[in-house]
Design a protein around this motif. Structure first.
Motif, PDB file in Angstrom:
ATOM      1  N   PHE A  10       8.280   0.370  -7.566  1.00 45.82           N
ATOM      2  CA  PHE A  10       7.614  -0.667  -6.789  1.00 45.82           C
ATOM      3  C   PHE A  10       8.203  -0.815  -5.387  1.00 45.82           C
ATOM      4  O   PHE A  10       7.681  -1.536  -4.580  1.00 45.82           O
ATOM      5  CB  PHE A  10       7.731  -2.009  -7.507  1.00 45.82           C
ATOM      6  CG  PHE A  10       6.755  -2.170  -8.630  1.00 45.82           C
ATOM      7  CD1 PHE A  10       5.483  -2.656  -8.396  1.00 45.82           C
ATOM      8  CD2 PHE A  10       7.099  -1.819  -9.917  1.00 45.82           C
ATOM      9  CE1 PHE A  10       4.580  -2.797  -9.426  1.00 45.82           C
ATOM     10  CE2 PHE A  10       6.201  -1.960 -10.954  1.00 45.82           C
ATOM     11  CZ  PHE A  10       4.940  -2.447 -10.708  1.00 45.82           C
ATOM     12  N   ASP A  21       4.261   3.158  -7.610  1.00 44.50           N
ATOM     13  CA  ASP A  21       3.717   4.456  -7.240  1.00 44.50           C
ATOM     14  C   ASP A  21       3.714   5.370  -8.455  1.00 44.50           C
ATOM     15  O   ASP A  21       3.940   4.918  -9.584  1.00 44.50           O
ATOM     16  CB  ASP A  21       4.502   5.048  -6.057  1.00 44.50           C
ATOM     17  CG  ASP A  21       5.970   5.192  -6.392  1.00 44.50           C
ATOM     18  OD1 ASP A  21       6.304   5.144  -7.586  1.00 44.50           O
ATOM     19  OD2 ASP A  21       6.769   5.347  -5.462  1.00 44.50           O
ATOM     20  N   SER A  23      -0.647  -3.819  -9.666  1.00 43.86           N
ATOM     21  CA  SER A  23      -0.034  -2.556  -9.288  1.00 43.86           C
ATOM     22  C   SER A  23       0.897  -2.110 -10.391  1.00 43.86           C
ATOM     23  O   SER A  23       1.497  -2.929 -11.085  1.00 43.86           O
ATOM     24  CB  SER A  23       0.756  -2.745  -7.990  1.00 43.86           C
ATOM     25  OG  SER A  23       1.583  -1.631  -7.770  1.00 43.86           O
ATOM     26  N   GLU A  24       1.001  -0.816 -10.575  1.00 47.57           N
ATOM     27  CA  GLU A  24       2.006  -0.329 -11.502  1.00 47.57           C
ATOM     28  C   GLU A  24       3.012   0.523 -10.756  1.00 47.57           C
ATOM     29  O   GLU A  24       3.592   1.467 -11.277  1.00 47.57           O
ATOM     30  CB  GLU A  24       1.343   0.458 -12.640  1.00 47.57           C
ATOM     31  CG  GLU A  24       0.793  -0.485 -13.707  1.00 47.57           C
ATOM     32  CD  GLU A  24      -0.249   0.151 -14.582  1.00 47.57           C
ATOM     33  OE1 GLU A  24      -0.353   1.387 -14.590  1.00 47.57           O
ATOM     34  OE2 GLU A  24      -0.957  -0.602 -15.278  1.00 47.57           O
ATOM     35  N   ARG A  76      -3.726   1.259  -0.298  1.00 46.54           N
ATOM     36  CA  ARG A  76      -2.532   1.905  -0.838  1.00 46.54           C
ATOM     37  C   ARG A  76      -2.831   2.501  -2.203  1.00 46.54           C
ATOM     38  O   ARG A  76      -3.595   1.945  -2.973  1.00 46.54           O
ATOM     39  CB  ARG A  76      -1.401   0.890  -0.976  1.00 46.54           C
ATOM     40  CG  ARG A  76      -0.966   0.285   0.330  1.00 46.54           C
ATOM     41  CD  ARG A  76       0.053  -0.770   0.040  1.00 46.54           C
ATOM     42  NE  ARG A  76       1.219  -0.211  -0.624  1.00 46.54           N
ATOM     43  CZ  ARG A  76       2.321   0.181   0.016  1.00 46.54           C
ATOM     44  NH1 ARG A  76       2.384   0.045   1.306  1.00 46.54           N
ATOM     45  NH2 ARG A  76       3.333   0.681  -0.645  1.00 46.54           N
ATOM     46  N   ASP A  85      -0.641   2.709  -4.510  1.00 42.72           N
ATOM     47  CA  ASP A  85       0.061   1.990  -5.573  1.00 42.72           C
ATOM     48  C   ASP A  85      -0.459   0.563  -5.775  1.00 42.72           C
ATOM     49  O   ASP A  85       0.151  -0.233  -6.439  1.00 42.72           O
ATOM     50  CB  ASP A  85       1.581   1.983  -5.335  1.00 42.72           C
ATOM     51  CG  ASP A  85       1.930   1.439  -3.952  1.00 42.72           C
ATOM     52  OD1 ASP A  85       0.996   1.092  -3.213  1.00 42.72           O
ATOM     53  OD2 ASP A  85       3.127   1.378  -3.649  1.00 42.72           O
ATOM     54  N   VAL A  86      -1.616   0.252  -5.172  1.00 43.37           N
ATOM     55  CA  VAL A  86      -2.236  -1.043  -5.442  1.00 43.37           C
ATOM     56  C   VAL A  86      -3.558  -0.787  -6.127  1.00 43.37           C
ATOM     57  O   VAL A  86      -4.394  -0.042  -5.635  1.00 43.37           O
ATOM     58  CB  VAL A  86      -2.433  -1.842  -4.136  1.00 43.37           C
ATOM     59  CG1 VAL A  86      -3.293  -3.070  -4.397  1.00 43.37           C
ATOM     60  CG2 VAL A  86      -1.099  -2.256  -3.570  1.00 43.37           C
ATOM     61  N   LYS A  87      -3.709  -1.385  -7.282  1.00 43.37           N
ATOM     62  CA  LYS A  87      -4.921  -1.130  -8.061  1.00 43.37           C
ATOM     63  C   LYS A  87      -5.997  -2.149  -7.738  1.00 43.37           C
ATOM     64  O   LYS A  87      -7.171  -1.839  -7.685  1.00 43.37           O
ATOM     65  CB  LYS A  87      -4.596  -1.246  -9.543  1.00 43.37           C
ATOM     66  CG  LYS A  87      -3.682  -0.158 -10.002  1.00 43.37           C
ATOM     67  CD  LYS A  87      -4.190   0.391 -11.310  1.00 43.37           C
ATOM     68  CE  LYS A  87      -3.492   1.674 -11.668  1.00 43.37           C
ATOM     69  NZ  LYS A  87      -2.131   1.473 -12.103  1.00 43.37           N
ATOM     70  N   TYR A 109      -4.089  -3.761   1.697  1.00 43.36           N
ATOM     71  CA  TYR A 109      -3.320  -3.364   0.513  1.00 43.36           C
ATOM     72  C   TYR A 109      -4.104  -2.498  -0.445  1.00 43.36           C
ATOM     73  O   TYR A 109      -3.541  -1.682  -1.153  1.00 43.36           O
ATOM     74  CB  TYR A 109      -2.744  -4.598  -0.176  1.00 43.36           C
ATOM     75  CG  TYR A 109      -1.554  -5.116   0.593  1.00 43.36           C
ATOM     76  CD1 TYR A 109      -0.298  -4.557   0.389  1.00 43.36           C
ATOM     77  CD2 TYR A 109      -1.694  -6.086   1.565  1.00 43.36           C
ATOM     78  CE1 TYR A 109       0.790  -4.977   1.129  1.00 43.36           C
ATOM     79  CE2 TYR A 109      -0.616  -6.514   2.306  1.00 43.36           C
ATOM     80  CZ  TYR A 109       0.628  -5.962   2.092  1.00 43.36           C
ATOM     81  OH  TYR A 109       1.693  -6.353   2.810  1.00 43.36           O
ATOM     82  N   ASN A 145       3.211  -5.167 -13.920  1.00 44.76           N
ATOM     83  CA  ASN A 145       1.868  -4.720 -13.586  1.00 44.76           C
ATOM     84  C   ASN A 145       1.256  -5.513 -12.447  1.00 44.76           C
ATOM     85  O   ASN A 145       0.081  -5.375 -12.159  1.00 44.76           O
ATOM     86  CB  ASN A 145       0.964  -4.746 -14.815  1.00 44.76           C
ATOM     87  CG  ASN A 145       0.898  -6.115 -15.456  1.00 44.76           C
ATOM     88  OD1 ASN A 145       1.441  -7.076 -14.906  1.00 44.76           O
ATOM     89  ND2 ASN A 145       0.248  -6.219 -16.585  1.00 44.76           N
ATOM     90  N   LEU A 149       6.018  -0.612  -2.173  1.00 48.48           N
ATOM     91  CA  LEU A 149       5.118  -1.750  -2.033  1.00 48.48           C
ATOM     92  C   LEU A 149       5.899  -3.000  -1.630  1.00 48.48           C
ATOM     93  O   LEU A 149       5.514  -3.735  -0.723  1.00 48.48           O
ATOM     94  CB  LEU A 149       4.386  -1.979  -3.349  1.00 48.48           C
ATOM     95  CG  LEU A 149       3.480  -3.211  -3.409  1.00 48.48           C
ATOM     96  CD1 LEU A 149       2.387  -3.141  -2.364  1.00 48.48           C
ATOM     97  CD2 LEU A 149       2.876  -3.363  -4.787  1.00 48.48           C
TER      98      LEU A 149
END
Lengths: 1134, 233
Positions: free
Chosen positions: A825, A820, A817-818, A979, A981-983, A976, A955, A828
């Motif tokens: 962070f 939002d 994640s980086e 979301r 903001d979760v890659k 997750y 990250n 998250l």
């Protein structure tokens, strides 16, 4: 060689089959193993060569930061020596595969793929090549394991990967699977790295060239003519060629890039500069307006503040004044009251006094009027009467006395008599006297004088009385006057005081009124002030708000514009220092590691056969010694018959050469076809290549065979010549038996006397036959060592997974994640906080990095890790020293480096390393931590900031979960990944599985080692026991004649074997540790460090294994021993 | 009843197509306490007889009785016990275990017996008390043979079998060994069977069995056995 000798030799072989076979077998083992393993490398290399050539593997892959156009491609193609070029496209995209998304490298494939001779020939496993846009070929070996796709299925590419939109590079996001292929570019699990997504390419796929957006090619594959004409890619010539062409291509790239810059960059830069300027001026203008507004606002604010302050001051003053006034008023009032009270009191006293005075006065007056005055007045009257009467009487008396005639004098006297009064009586008398003088002379003087004296005296008395009266009167009057004046005074004073009091009162009243009015006036002004204040404030606030809004708007606008400009500039910058990157085959990790693996096999192949060869020599030595000893008489006879030494030796040489040759041939026949296959199959699990085609390496084969034969022959000749030095007559007689020797143990009767005879014999034998002792011990030690090594390697690899994923990287999930869109962070993290399933979590940065020390540089699979909270990372990533498990903590200013990486870089604690991208700043190694897979460098966020001059950009979030089941994994993954903001999510369990698969392949190698060990042990022990039995057949026959039963006889022989086995095993355990260390270090690849600890059970297995092999041999030999004929004992000593 | 009785004992060796009759149906008996000498030229079958009598080889046919045992019908295990308890063997080449001292060589035999002679006594009986701790290689041939005899005697066997005990010894040593054997026989009432190719020593025997080509050609009792000292060869 004469026929007789040859016949003799052949017969000898026949008679001593067991011995011949054991020499043969040990040589077969040694040569077979050596040649077999040594052939593996050439076979693997050869296979790789074939594979490269068949798949028409590119020699270079060119990638440009700005892409290539047709002219670029043409320029490369026109290079002398280039046979083919193939321009292509690639793009890294993200594909959601259920639980997580993975990065897929899309590459271009032309429609006419089948018909053209292409570089990197794809192998179509199933389906067909794309024929229209929107079709995709997936990799055939491993599509991301958890979502196998079918032909015809749709693949959906995620809209965004990181900050990049997929549509920037490809035209569509949905593709239909039309086939599965295998690309020669990827021959191992590694798919390489990328700068998007989680940084790791999970798989590759091919789509039509037409599906790529860009007009410029992203990559160009180059094939060299010489390489195509079957020049081995592993030859030095190829290396030179590679270098030559790299230079050539660089030259071209310079030229082509100049053209590119001229055509594209410069004008764009100018335009951009103009825009920038415009932006700057506009920004300045807007900024000025804003600043003005701000200043105005601030002025207003200031004024407002001053005014408010002034007004406040005034109000405060007024209040103060009022307060003072009030105090004053109160004081005045009090004073007044006091004064009044005093006045009243004083005046009352005053009045009283006055009244009493008046009373006393009135009393005195009354007394005077009534008593004194009348008395006095009576006295006066009397006196006056006296005077008058005296005067009158005198005058009358004179008149009378005057003779008449004096009528004038008489008239005069009469006149005088009328005139006479009390007052002038004297003077009239005197006048009369005087008058009379004239007439009468002194006649009347005496009477007059007498009367005058009497009058004067009366006058005095009268005067005195009068005086008394008048003084009394005066006194009274005075007193009255005084009283009156006092009264008057009192009245005046009273009036005065009263007036003053009245005036004060009036004044006070006035003051009160004034105060009241002041008060109300203040209240009014206060209210007025408050009103004015809030009004002013409101006005100001609205003004500020207006300003803020305007400013925010403007800033936003600026930012947007600036970002646009920066992006444009960045893009342009990317282009404006454009570069062509030239990759060759070595840059493909799979290829270099394949060759490394092949070379590693070669290294192992060098150690083991040496070991086998040594044992083979020992076996040959003892066997031939025995054979020659047995044949003493024969040798003597031949000598006596006149055969030359050479011919006699020839017989034994032939014997051993036969053994060596047959053994070698046998070994080659078994080793060459089997070993390369077994080893390659182990590696094949990691590489997608064809089956191995065994390539016999003739030099190796010849070296192996020659070595075996030479060693064998040399040993034989050595033993022979020792015997041949003796004279024939000596040879005909039995060899003097070795003298029995006492051994040290006998000096300790306490132990020695307790030993049975068989034990005593055993002990003495052990020391008597030293070569046999050493050979057996070494042979068995070798066997044990091999088994230990086999299990040791297994331990080493098994440990990796258990320790790496169980004790070091303890986290269960890696959430990529980086943050939002603002890089925040906290949403998250707070979600994770609330999630019951989550146990621990931490923000983390992990990225690929190139690290270098003074001695080495490491690029692949090195990760820089920056924990958010280095003090509490232990639950997720535990850093410790390997041997003593001492915990390590990342501290500011130094880095913790993983062990294998430190070794590659050859740095110790206290040395320094340099990370790429830090302008060659050095950082000290603060600790070396246990780690097995990949290389890691841990630093704190402060250190990161110091080194890279920017803040850490996290990250990922590392997460620990309570009791993770498969269901949990899926649920968490699902929860997750929804979301924004979760890659991606990466579960450690998947990583563990991958590695376990890889490790499976090593079990095969362990098995090979154990089989070899067993073979070695059996051959050595069999041979030795065989010789032992042969040498001692007389002894055995004798004790049999003496009536020893089989068990007793066996123990007589085996005790020695058992002791040797024990000694050999112990030695072997030690040797095994070294051997497995050596193998582990040799076999290790750069990105993996194998475990260094050996499990106790491995030693147990090795010991049991060795004992079993030994027992097996002894079991077989038991029957041989039983067969020994007692008649032997009657034979003469040879 | 005789201690040893051979009844039509035959031993055949089959070598390919040829059958060799090493012992060709022999009959003889030896009484208890006798000093018997089996004499014959090389190949007469005397060693085969000794092997069979010693339980080291088996006869092809016929019956051999030693005491109350019919050794032709003994099992392998019984044969081992027979050798162990009933037979003492003196070899031509002494067959001492080179790694054991004289005393230990004797103990090697006594440790497996039920009622062995004391080792020291056995050694003194052969006059070697002083060499008890010497290894065979440190002893002369005669001394080695004495140790060998002591080893055989120490077992207190019923039957002492000697295979050319003087074959590897010089004349005088040979005589002293023969004397030892004769004395043992007489003093211990030990039955001794001695094999030799040397007819010259037959006069010292109580019984002489002469063999030729696998057959017994003479079996007679010597009424007047001479002492070893009296004979010469």
């Amino acid at each position: 060689m004469s026929k007789a000798l040859l016949k003799n030799t052949l017969r000898e072989i026949k008679n001593t089959k067991a011995r011949f076979i054991s020499i043969m077998m040990i040589i077969a083992l040694g040569v077979g193993f050596f040649v077999g393993v040594k052939c593996t490398n050439p076979s693997m290399v050869n296979m790789a060569e074939n594979y490269y050539s068949e798949s028409n593997l590119m020699d270079f892959r060119l990638v440009s930061s700005v892409g290539f156009d047709k002219d670029d491609v043409e320029a490369v193609k026109n290079l002398d020596g280039v046979s083919d070029v193939m321009p292509s496209y690639y793009a890294d995209v993200s594909i959601n595969t259920g639980a997580s998304s993975s990065v897929v490298r899309l590459m271009g494939v032309p429609y006419d793929y089948k018909d053209s001779e292409t570089i990197n020939k794809l192998v179509l496993i199933s389906g067909r090549f794309p024929e229209r846009e929107g079709e995709i070929l997936l990799e055939g070996n491993t599509t991301p394991s958890n979502s196998p796709k079918e032909l015809g299925e749709k693949i959906v590419i995620e809209e965004k990967i990181g900050d990049t939109y997929a549509k920037d590079s490809i035209k569509r996001l949905e593709f239909t699977v039309v086939g599965f292929v295998q690309s020669p570019m990827y021959i191992s699990f590694g798919r390489g790295t990328t700068n998007v997504g989680n940084g790791k390419i999970a798989s590759y796929a091919f789509i039509p060239n037409e599906d790529f957006v860009s007009e410029r090619y992203t990559e160009v594959y180059v094939r060299l003519q010489k390489s195509k004409d079957s020049l081995s890619p592993f030859s030095d010539e190829y290396k030179d060629l590679k270098k030559e062409f790299e230079e050539k291509i660089e030259d071209i790239s310079d030229k082509r890039l100049d053209v590119f810059v001229e055509e594209n960059i410069n004008s764009a830069q100018r335009e951009l500069d103009e825009n920038k300027e415009k932006f700057e001026s506009e920004k300045e203008k807007a900024q000025k307006e804003l600043d003005d507004a701000k200043e105005e606002l601030e002025n207003g604010e200031n004024e407002y503040n001053t005014q408010i302050a002034d007004a406040q001051k005034l109000i405060q003053d007024g209040e103060e004044k009022i307060r003072q006034g009030e105090i004053e008023y109160q004081n005045g009032k009090e004073q007044y009251e006091n004064a009044r009270a005093e006045f009243e009191k004083e005046f009352a006293a005053y009045k009283e006094k006055l009244d009493s005075n008046r009373k006393a006065f009135e009393e005195a007056k009354a007394k005077f009027e009534n008593e004194q005055k009348p008395a006095l007045l009576a006295g006066i009257e009397e006196l006056e009467n006296g005077i008058y009467s005296l005067g009158f009487g005198t005058l009358q008396g004179i008149e009378y006395s005057i003779p008449d005639g004096f009528e004038e004098v008489k008239e005069y006297i009469r006149q005088k008599e009328s005139e006479i009064s009390v007052e002038n009586s004297l003077s009239i008398l005197l006048d009369v006297k005087d008058f009379l003088h004239t007439d009468f002379g002194d006649t009347f003087d005496a009477t007059i004088d007498d009367s005058a004296t009497k009058i004067s005296e009366l006058n005095i008395s009268l005067g005195e009385l009068k005086e008394t009266l008048s003084s009394a009167q005066t006194e009274l009057d005075n007193n009255e006057q005084a009283l009156i004046s006092a009264e008057q005074e009192y009245e005046t004073q009273k009036a005065e005081y009263t007036a003053t009091l009245e005036a004060s009162k009036e004044q006070l009243e006035q003051a009160e009124i004034e105060l009241e009015s002041g008060k109300s006036e203040l209240e009014n002004s206060k209210a007025e002030f408050e009103k004015a204040k809030s009004e002013g404030k409101e006005k100001l606030d609205s003004g500020r708000k207006e300003y803020e809004e305007a400013k925010a708007d403007a800033d936003k606008e600026f930012e947007k514009a600036e970002k646009e400009l920066n992006d444009a500039q960045k893009k342009l910058d990317d282009f404006s220092s454009p570069k062509w990157y030239i990759f060759n085959r070595d840059d493909n990790p799979s290829y270099s590691s394949f060759i490394d693996d092949a070379n590693r096999v070669d290294a192992v192949a060098t150690v083991f056969p040496l070991f086998f060869l040594l044992v083979a020599m020992l076996v040959t030595l003892t066997t031939m010694t025995r054979l020659i000893e047995e044949k003493r008489t024969e040798i003597g006879t031949f000598k006596a018959l006149g055969y030359s030494n050479a011919r006699i030796v020839g017989k034994f040489l032939t014997y051993s050469t036969f053994a060596a040759v047959f053994g070698s041939v046998f070994g080659c026949l078994l080793g060459i076809p089997i070993l390369p296959k077994v080893i390659y199959n182990a590696y094949k699990m990691m590489y997608y290549m064809q089956d191995i085609r065994i390539k016999i390496s003739w030099p190796v084969l010849i070296i192996g065979v020659v070595c075996a034969i030479v060693c064998c022959t040399f040993v034989t000749a050595f033993v022979c010549f020792k015997s041949l030095r003796e004279k024939p007559s000596e040879l005909m007689r039995p060899k003097v038996p070795k003298i029995g020797k006492r051994i040290i143990l006998e000096k300790i009767p306490f132990i020695w006397n307790r030993l049975s005879f068989t034990s005593k014999v055993t002990q003495r034998n052990l020391f008597r036959y030293k070569s046999r002792f050493f050979m057996t011990a070494i042979g068995i030690a070798g066997c044990t060592a091999l088994i230990v090594a086999g299990f040791g390697i297994k331990d080493a690899i098994t440990d990796i997974v258990d320790i790496q994923f169980g004790e070091i990287n303890k986290y269960d999930i890696m959430i990529v994640s980086e943050g939002d869109e603002k890089g925040d962070f906290s949403p998250l993290m707070s979600t994770l906080d609330k999630d019951d399933r989550i146990k621990d979590k931490m923000l983390y940065m992990q990225k690929n990095i190139t690290v270098s020390s003074e001695k080495a540089k490491m690029t692949d699979d090195v990760f820089l890790c920056v924990p958010d909270d280095e003090k509490n990372m232990d639950e997720l990533v535990s850093l410790r020293e390997r041997e003593i498990h001492k915990k390590l903590y990342v501290e500011d200013g130094c880095a913790i480096v993983s062990e294998k990486l430190a070794k590659i870089l050859s740095v110790k604690v206290g040395d320094s390393i340099t990370l790429d991208g830090t302008n060659d700043k050095k950082i000290t190694v603060g600790g070396i931590c246990e780690n097995y897979i990949y290389g890691y460098i841990y630093i704190t966020k402060n250190t990161y900031k110091d080194l890279f001059e920017k803040d850490v950009e996290y990250n990922m979030v590392l997460v620990n979960v309570h009791n993770l089941t498969q269901d949990d994994e899926n649920n968490i993954g699902f929860d997750y990944l929804q979301r924004d903001d979760v890659k991606a999510l990466s579960f450690m369990s998947t990583g563990v599985k991958d590695f376990q698969d890889m490790i499976q392949s090593m079990n095969l190698i362990v098995l090979v080692l154990i089989v070899c060990a067993g073979a070695l042990a059996i051959v050595v022990l069999y041979n030795l026991t065989n010789i032992n039995l042969a040498e001692r057949s007389r002894e055995i026959a004798t004790i049999k004649v003496l009536g020893f039963n089989h068990r007793e006889t066996a123990s007589f022989v085996y005790r020695e074997n058992i002791i040797l086995t024990v000694i050999g095993t112990l030695l072997g355990l030690v040797l095994g540790v070294w051997l497995s260390r050596f193998i582990v270090v040799t076999v290790e690849i750069d990105k993996v460090m194998f475990g260094r600890t050996m499990h106790f059970m491995s030693f147990v297995y090795a010991t049991i294994g060795t004992f079993l092999f030994s027992a097996f041999v002894n079991f077989i030999m038991y029957f041989r021993m039983k067969k020994i004929d007692m008649v032997e004992s009657l034979k003469s000593v040879e | 009843m005789s201690l040893v009785e051979f009844e039509n004992v035959r031993k055949e060796y089959i070598m390919g197509e040829v059958t060799i009759n090493a012992v060709d149906g022999i009959d003889f008996n030896i009484e208890e306490g006798e000093f018997a000498v089996v004499v014959g030229t090389s190949g007469a079958g005397k060693t085969t007889v000794l092997n069979i009598l010693g339980g080291m080889d088996s006869a092809t046919s016929g019956t051999i009785r030693v005491g109350d045992k019919n050794i032709t019908s003994l099992s392998d295990k019984e044969l081992i016990n027979y050798r162990r308890y009933d037979i003492g063997f003196v070899f031509q080449f002494y067959n001492l275990i080179p790694n054991l001292t004289a005393k230990e060589n004797i103990e090697l035999a006594t440790q497996i017996c039920e009622n062995p002679m004391d080792t020291e006594k056995a050694l003194s009986a052969v006059g070697l008390s002083e060499r008890a701790n010497n290894f065979p290689a440190q002893l002369s041939g005669g001394e080695q043979q004495r140790v060998s005899i002591a080893r055989a005697l120490a077992k207190r066997p019923k039957l002492l079998l000697c295979d050319e005990p003087t074959g590897a010894l010089d004349y005088n040593t040979g005589r002293s060994i023969l004397k030892l054997l004769q004395d043992t026989c007489r003093e211990e009432k030990m039955t001794v069977v001695l094999i030799t190719h040397n007819s010259a020593i037959t006069p010292m025997a109580d019984r002489i069995i002469r063999m030729k080509s696998g057959k017994v050609i003479e079996n007679r009792v010597n009424e007047n056995p001479k002492n070893v000292e009296e004979i010469e060869w």
